[in-house]
Scaffold this active site. Structure first.
Site, short mmCIF file in Angstrom:
data_model
loop_
_atom_site.label_atom_id
_atom_site.label_comp_id
_atom_site.label_asym_id
_atom_site.label_seq_id
_atom_site.Cartn_x
_atom_site.Cartn_y
_atom_site.Cartn_z
CE1 TYR A 140 -3.12 2.81 0.51
CE2 TYR A 140 -3.50 2.16 2.80
CZ TYR A 140 -3.71 3.04 1.84
OH TYR A 140 -4.75 4.03 2.04
CE LYS A 168 -6.27 1.26 -1.02
NZ LYS A 168 -6.08 2.68 -1.03
#
Length: 309
Positions: A140, A168
């Site tokens: 992330y 992400k």
């Protein structure tokens, strides 16, 4: 392990964590929220991420949220990835081990927040946590929350780790997002900003897998967008893209800050306006959106984009 070991794609909800008015976990509302996402056709769910207020929960509460989420979506075919952010590898490993034992489909973490790790330290952190827990992992990149923006070259090295299957991208930098996706295409699943005309061209040309959206207020538009893209129905995808784009423009700034409150407070207020479960209460240090004028502006923005109770 690689991208083909998971079927992670489409429009995912970064789910809020529902709290009661006195600040306790609201397990029925958490379950109802996740089942709403399922019914809206969302393709995956992330819990205990930024929108899930992981930073305001105790470790025991984070574990309980993971258990409730897995149970709420059992048998639905909707994957559940659990946010395992921590300041140390040991903290992240402990949360990920629990997620695995609870039946989660994967784990996600940012680099450790606050400490500004170097590229070498970021690589060592991800190598340590992913080697320790046998789950598919999502990296992330959230510079607004961690003060660390992972360079494409570092993402490229992270994609080589055996259990990293997805990234992400929440940089707010559209060009960098596309550059990262292009560098990693065919190796990991890549989630970024794709529900717009350029993103659709990228999805149907070079690659990319989906969006992970805080609160998923845009699910009525973005979930069918991805269904249409996968089916090759680009006319429908364009229509849904325009609808989603109007909603995002009304609610979110280019750096992922929100227009009417802090992002999670705005998401919960929007859910409350729309009559959805899970909205209305945040935990300190966040404050709820209560100003009547701003709530009226938020309601008008939602209605202008086609969303009403």
């Amino acid at each position: 392990m690689n991208r083909d070991d998971v079927d992670w794609w489409g429009y995912w909800a970064a789910a809020p964590t529902a709290f009661t008015a006195d600040g306790e976990l609201d397990e029925p509302a958490i379950t109802a929220t996740l089942q709403l996402y399922r019914d809206q056709g969302v393709h995956g769910v992330l819990v205990n991420g930024t929108t899930g207020e992981w930073f305001a929960q105790s470790p025991a509460e984070r574990r309980r949220v993971a258990e409730v989420a897995v149970a709420a979506l059992a048998g639905s075919g909707v994957p559940v990835v659990v946010g395992c952010n921590g300041y140390t590898p040991a903290e992240t490993i402990g949360l990920a081990e629990h997620a695995r034992s609870a039946g989660a489909d994967g784990a996600l973490t940012t680099p450790p927040p606050y400490v500004h790790p170097s590229d070498e330290e970021v690589l060592a952190f991800y190598r340590t946590v992913t080697e320790a827990v046998d789950l598919p992992w999502m990296v992330y990149n959230w510079p607004r929350g961690t003060a660390v923006d992972l360079p494409v070259a570092v993402l490229d090295q992270l994609a080589d780790l055996d259990r990293v299957v997805a990234v992400k991208d929440s940089t707010g930098d559209e060009i960098k997002c596309l550059e990262g996706c292009e560098a990693l295409v065919g190796r990991v699943r890549f989630f970024g900003r794709f529900v717009h005309p350029r993103g659709m061209a990228f999805l149907t040309g070079l690659g990319g897998d989906g969006n992970i959206d805080g609160g998923a207020v845009g699910a009525p538009f973005a979930a069918p967008f991805y269904d249409a893209v996968r089916a090759g129905d680009l006319d429908t995808a364009r229509t849904r893209s325009k609808q989603y784009g109007a909603l995002v423009a009304a609610l979110v700034n280019s750096d992922y800050s929100a227009k009417f409150a802090s992002p999670t407070a705005q998401v919960k207020a929007a859910m409350h306006v729309l009559g959805q479960p899970g909205g209305g209460h945040v935990r300190p240090p966040l404050l709820p959106l209560t100003d009547p004028a701003r709530l009226g502006e938020l309601e008008a923005a939602l209605a202008g984009a086609g969303l009403t109770r």
